[in-house]
Design an enzyme around this catalytic site. Structure first.
Site, PDB file in Angstrom:
ATOM      1  N   TYR A 112       7.994   1.752  -7.262  1.00 62.11           N
ATOM      2  CA  TYR A 112       7.855   0.877  -7.136  1.00 62.11           C
ATOM      3  C   TYR A 112       7.124   0.413  -8.915  1.00 62.11           C
ATOM      4  CZ  TYR A 112       6.567   1.354  -2.414  1.00 62.11           C
ATOM      5  OH  TYR A 112       7.331   1.790  -0.867  1.00 62.11           O
ATOM      6  N   GLU A 148       0.463  -1.570   0.441  1.00 63.52           N
ATOM      7  CA  GLU A 148      -0.529  -0.596  -0.090  1.00 63.52           C
ATOM      8  C   GLU A 148       0.794   1.515   0.106  1.00 63.52           C
ATOM      9  OE1 GLU A 148      -2.813  -0.052   0.304  1.00 63.52           O
ATOM     10  OE2 GLU A 148      -3.639  -2.575   1.111  1.00 63.52           O
TER      11      GLU A 148
HETATM   12  C1  LIG Z   1      10.877   6.225  -1.859  1.00 58.36           C
HETATM   13  C2  LIG Z   1      12.580   6.322  -1.716  1.00 58.36           C
HETATM   14  C3  LIG Z   1      12.185   5.289  -0.385  1.00 58.36           C
HETATM   15  C4  LIG Z   1      13.161   6.643  -2.040  1.00 58.36           C
HETATM   16  O1  LIG Z   1      14.448   5.934  -1.793  1.00 58.36           O
HETATM   17  P1  LIG Z   1      15.729   6.699  -2.382  1.00 58.36           P
HETATM   18  O2  LIG Z   1      17.209   6.066  -2.444  1.00 58.36           O
HETATM   19  O3  LIG Z   1      16.143   7.720  -2.429  1.00 58.36           O
HETATM   20  O4  LIG Z   1      15.062   5.902  -3.845  1.00 58.36           O
HETATM   21  P2  LIG Z   1      15.906   5.762  -5.335  1.00 58.36           P
HETATM   22  O5  LIG Z   1      16.942   7.078  -5.203  1.00 58.36           O
HETATM   23  O6  LIG Z   1      16.391   4.224  -5.603  1.00 58.36           O
HETATM   24  O7  LIG Z   1      15.067   6.675  -6.221  1.00 58.36           O
HETATM   25  C5  LIG Z   1      14.041   5.339  -6.956  1.00 58.36           C
HETATM   26  C6  LIG Z   1      13.399   6.302  -7.852  1.00 58.36           C
HETATM   27  O8  LIG Z   1      12.357   6.230  -7.083  1.00 58.36           O
HETATM   28  C7  LIG Z   1      11.710   7.365  -7.875  1.00 58.36           C
HETATM   29  N1  LIG Z   1      11.281   8.330  -6.850  1.00 58.36           N
HETATM   30  C8  LIG Z   1      12.084   8.266  -5.772  1.00 58.36           C
HETATM   31  N2  LIG Z   1      12.168   9.376  -4.921  1.00 58.36           N
HETATM   32  C9  LIG Z   1      11.598  10.404  -5.106  1.00 58.36           C
HETATM   33  C10 LIG Z   1      11.953  11.916  -5.691  1.00 58.36           C
HETATM   34  N3  LIG Z   1      11.696  13.056  -3.970  1.00 58.36           N
HETATM   35  N4  LIG Z   1      10.964  12.106  -6.212  1.00 58.36           N
HETATM   36  C11 LIG Z   1      10.703  11.573  -7.416  1.00 58.36           C
HETATM   37  N5  LIG Z   1      10.039  10.702  -8.020  1.00 58.36           N
HETATM   38  C12 LIG Z   1      11.201  10.187  -7.158  1.00 58.36           C
HETATM   39  C13 LIG Z   1      12.542   7.663  -8.908  1.00 58.36           C
HETATM   40  O9  LIG Z   1      11.911   6.918  -9.835  1.00 58.36           O
HETATM   41  C14 LIG Z   1      14.547   7.107  -8.217  1.00 58.36           C
HETATM   42  O10 LIG Z   1      14.466   6.596  -9.636  1.00 58.36           O
HETATM   43  P3  LIG Z   1      15.539   7.933 -10.240  1.00 58.36           P
HETATM   44  O11 LIG Z   1      16.668   7.781  -9.115  1.00 58.36           O
HETATM   45  O12 LIG Z   1      16.394   7.196 -11.612  1.00 58.36           O
HETATM   46  O13 LIG Z   1      14.583   8.749 -11.254  1.00 58.36           O
HETATM   47  C15 LIG Z   1      12.605   7.656  -0.137  1.00 58.36           C
HETATM   48  O14 LIG Z   1      11.947   8.507  -0.549  1.00 58.36           O
HETATM   49  C16 LIG Z   1      11.655   8.015   1.347  1.00 58.36           C
HETATM   50  O15 LIG Z   1      12.570   7.460   2.360  1.00 58.36           O
HETATM   51  N6  LIG Z   1      10.362   8.126   1.616  1.00 58.36           N
HETATM   52  C17 LIG Z   1       9.979   8.322   3.147  1.00 58.36           C
HETATM   53  C18 LIG Z   1       9.269   7.442   2.756  1.00 58.36           C
HETATM   54  C19 LIG Z   1       7.903   6.917   2.330  1.00 58.36           C
HETATM   55  O16 LIG Z   1       7.734   7.173   1.566  1.00 58.36           O
HETATM   56  N7  LIG Z   1       8.316   4.678   2.093  1.00 58.36           N
HETATM   57  C20 LIG Z   1       7.352   4.715   0.829  1.00 58.36           C
HETATM   58  C21 LIG Z   1       6.122   4.218   1.515  1.00 58.36           C
HETATM   59  S1  LIG Z   1       6.222   3.011   2.714  1.00 58.36           S
END
Ligand SMILES: CC(C)(COP(=O)(O)OP(=O)(O)OC[C@H]1O[C@@H](n2cnc3c(N)ncnc32)[C@H](O)[C@@H]1OP(=O)(O)O)[C@@H](O)C(=O)NCCC(=O)NCCS
Length: 158
Positions: free
Chosen positions: A126, A115
């Site tokens: 995802y 979710e």
């Molecule tokens: C979502 C989260 C886990 C992504 O972690 P991350 O290590 O920064 O992500 P990655 O560097 O592996 O990025 C993978 C892809 O995710 C997407 N993405 C991640 N953060 C993004 C942002 N702030 N805005 C837009 N796209 C984003 C992009 O498609 C990215 O690919 P790209 O950099 O090649 O464009 C992180 O932003 C986070 O901890 N968010 C808060 C917690 C949360 O909402 N978790 C998900 C629900 S449980």
């Protein structure tokens, strides 16, 4: 772009002794407005349950992110994934997601689901790994100021 995982990144199975590190990432990563983060008691309570696994990512020895999941027979749910803002957009989230997918498939899960708040940037992460939207739960998350946010159910079947 974040397609290359940092070379100093280490992912490992974690447990109750790692909750300080998990909560440090949790508090820094989640925006409290949206009500998605879990409390420490919620995390501690689920860890001993059957099929639950916690993976901690460390970068240069420091906690950079984690994932929490649960498997039941051939289904597995990604309950939480988070990356510390200091390590954001470097591919840590993608590595954690790929590890979840690989570990759960190895354990026999064929149906993966999660979710996520509609509008969370994680939706793109995802989608990129093959998950598709299968449903919507209205007002699933409740933010700190009482606002409600829909959740999308995303699935991946192999
Ligand atoms: C979502 C989260 C886990 C992504 O972690 P991350 O290590 O920064 O992500 P990655 O560097 O592996 O990025 C993978 C892809 O995710 C997407 N993405 C991640 N953060 C993004 C942002 N702030 N805005 C837009 N796209 C984003 C992009 O498609 C990215 O690919 P790209 O950099 O090649 O464009 C992180 O932003 C986070 O901890 N968010 C808060 C917690 C949360 O909402 N978790 C998900 C629900 S449980």
């Amino acid at each position: 772009m974040s397609s290359v995982a940092p070379s100093s990144l280490v992912l490992a199975r974690a447990g109750g002794d790692d909750l300080d590190d998990v909560m440090a990432v949790m508090c820094a990563a989640f925006d409290k407005r949206f009500g998605e983060a879990w409390t420490r008691p919620q995390c501690a309570g689920i860890l001993p349950m059957a099929g639950v696994s916690l993976t901690l990512a460390r970068q240069d020895g420091r906690p950079a992110g984690f994932s929490l999941s649960r498997r039941t027979a051939d289904e597995a749910e990604l309950l939480l994934i988070a990356v510390h803002p200091d390590a954001a957009r470097q591919g840590v989230g993608r590595e954690l997601l790929k590890r979840f997918m690989a570990d759960q498939r190895l354990a026999g899960a064929r149906h993966l689901h999660l979710e996520v708040r509609d509008g969370n940037p994680a939706v793109e992460l995802y989608r990129h790994e093959g998950f598709t939207v299968a449903g919507r739960r209205s007002n699933y998350y409740r933010g700190t100021d009482g606002d409600r946010f829909d959740a999308l159910t995303m699935v991946l079947t192999s």
